[in-house]
Design an enzyme around this catalytic site. Structure first.
Site, PDB file in Angstrom:
ATOM      1  N   SER A 125       0.751  -1.085  -0.229  1.00 42.57           N
ATOM      2  CA  SER A 125       0.063  -0.002   0.158  1.00 42.57           C
ATOM      3  C   SER A 125       1.094   1.243   0.064  1.00 42.57           C
ATOM      4  CB  SER A 125      -0.879   0.023   1.293  1.00 42.57           C
ATOM      5  OG  SER A 125      -0.209   0.055   2.410  1.00 42.57           O
ATOM      6  N   LYS A 126       0.293   2.346  -0.085  1.00 45.78           N
ATOM      7  CA  LYS A 126       1.084   3.740   0.225  1.00 45.78           C
ATOM      8  C   LYS A 126       0.175   4.696   0.414  1.00 45.78           C
ATOM      9  CE  LYS A 126       5.341   5.151  -0.422  1.00 45.78           C
ATOM     10  NZ  LYS A 126       6.463   4.349   0.034  1.00 45.78           N
TER      11      LYS A 126
END
Ligand code: NAD
Length: 436
Positions: A125-126
């Site tokens: 994720s980011k």
């Protein structure tokens, strides 16, 4: 063989290449192209490709923050989860003015491959907020962080998605995020974020971990290349969290640091830089430029210096098809994410320059974040020596697995790292099946 990338800008349909266009691909299209190349190497089915080349969830938030002068500014932020087949999503939060959803998606996908490449049980994720954190007061930064954390709280948690620092964020910001999530729950949820200060459940060794991992792999690569580390020279672009610890640790390992830079420019002394004097200079001047015991070089010139090891540890796309033919280092340790553009990979490979790709070069950060999460969940903390030993074990094992794949399949190190990682994620996705 290096895996070549056609210069097309259209997101290709699963398995097929899009039309050839002259425009440069977006960050996410580039990430998809790297995935497509890896899928080709391992012969992944079209069905498996379709899911993996898109992100699972993307949340965009617009939220108000009251500035110190009483005015209200609306900021835009994101949290993107690419894949959670192998475990909770894991990825940093970036505060930077030049960021958009496309880049966040690309970085989220990279996190999935990074966690799989080094064999830790996470998806990718980011998160990001489009803001220049240096233009905010501490009070404004805290308010922005707490509101952003609240906006993305529906996705965050120890079993769901665990943020960490990235460019523009730091342990203090992680402490505010952890505290905000904890206030919503009514009890402390230390494992909801990593990269926190040690006082609130952070791990020893986390701050230096990306640089320490990059150092371990640089030394392993030199060993593989039969280059004696003593008397070898190093240039480091970007003297920030990753660049500084890599510089110090490589210097302690006996290599000669001859050049470093920051966003304002670089310095070069072929006889070696006095790092203690440089740190004093930075404290006074706020940067490396103007250091008396060295010559000034631009960031572009630094990349082309005659050194053994080059560590780009600043921003993406600094080595491209325009300068790859002029790089004189024998080994590149890609400290910054995507420092080498896809078009440059085959040029470097053909010239015999060994690349330790970002996906493992800076994975020390996420590996020690994993250790932090494990320690928080157990409420049992380890000594720094134990953490560094475990980091060395995990990252070195990954390096040799990738090297083995690279030699066996006759592909470059990045292609090998992607092939291994994509295979692991595809295995997890396939064995879990499609719900319902
Ligand atoms: P940082 O902000 O601490 O340091 C970045 C450095 O690069 C600074 O010295 C800055 O002055 C310099 N810089 C900025 N723009 C530049 C430019 N155009 N040319 C040359 N130098 C420039 O950032 P960081 O945390 O060290 O991150 C650097 C890279 O490493 C990023 O790609 C980041 O995603 C990656 N990374 C960081 C971590 C981490 O835990 N910090 C972990 C994994 C990967």
């Amino acid at each position: 063989m290096a895996v070549e990338f056609p210069t097309h800008a259209e997101p290709a349909a699963a398995h097929s290449r899009g039309p050839l266009l002259q425009t440069r691909a977006s960050a996410f299209q580039t990430a998809q192209r790297r995935f497509d190349a890896a899928a080709d190497v391992i012969g992944l089915s079209d069905d498996a490709r379709r899911g993996l080349r898109e992100v699972k969830r993307e949340l965009t938030v617009h939220f108000p923050v009251r500035r110190d002068d009483g005015s209200v500014h609306v900021y835009t932020g994101w949290r993107v989860q690419h894949n959670i087949s192998r475990g909770p999503a894991k990825g940093g939060i970036r505060y930077h003015p030049d960021i958009d959803l496309d880049l966040v998606k690309a970085l989220a996908m990279l996190m999935t491959w990074k966690c799989a490449a080094v064999g830790i049980p996470y998806g990718g994720s980011k998160g990001a907020v489009a803001v220049d954190p240096h233009k905010l007061s501490q009070n404004e930064l805290e308010h922005l962080t707490r509101r952003y954390a609240t906006e993305i709280a529906i996705l965050i948690g120890p079993e769901k998605d665990i943020p960490a620092p990235d460019m523009g964020t730091n342990p203090q910001i992680m402490a505010w995020i952890m505290d905000t999530i904890s206030m919503h729950q009514g009890h402390s949820v230390t494992a909801s974020v990593t990269g926190k200060p040690v006082d609130v459940g952070g791990s020893e060794g986390r701050v230096e971990a990306p640089g320490r991992g990059a150092t371990y792999l640089t030394l392993e690569a030199l060993k593989y290349l039969h280059i004696d580390e003593e008397t070898q020279t190093v240039a480091v672009q970007g003297y920030g969290q990753v660049g500084r610890s890599t510089t110090r640790l490589l210097s302690e390992a006996g290599l000669r640091i001859v050049a470093v830079s920051d966003s304002r420019g670089g310095i070069y002394n072929p006889n070696g830089l006095d790092l203690a004097a440089l740190d004093e200079h930075r404290q006074v001047r706020g940067g490396v430029s103007g250091f008396k015991k060295a010559d000034a070089v631009t960031n572009e010139e630094l990349l082309e210096l005659p050194v053994t090891v080059l560590v780009p540890a600043a921003v993406q796309d600094v080595i491209t098809d325009h300068n790859a033919a002029r790089i004189r280092a024998r080994l590149i340790t890609e400290g910054a994410n995507a420092a080498v553009a896809p078009e440059a990979d085959p040029i470097l490979h053909e010239r015999g320059i060994f690349l330790v790709p970002d996906i493992i070069a800076n994975a020390g950060g996420v590996i020690v974040s994993y250790f932090e999460w494990v320690q928080d969940l157990q409420a049992f903390f380890w000594e720094e020596e134990e953490i560094n030993t475990k980091l060395h074990h995990v990252i070195t094992r990954a390096f040799y697995e990738i090297l083995h794949t690279s030699v066996n399949k006759r592909i470059d190190m990045r292609a090998a790292a992607y092939a291994l990682a994509v295979q692991r994620v595809a295995n997890a996705t396939t064995v879990r099946g499609i719900y319902p």
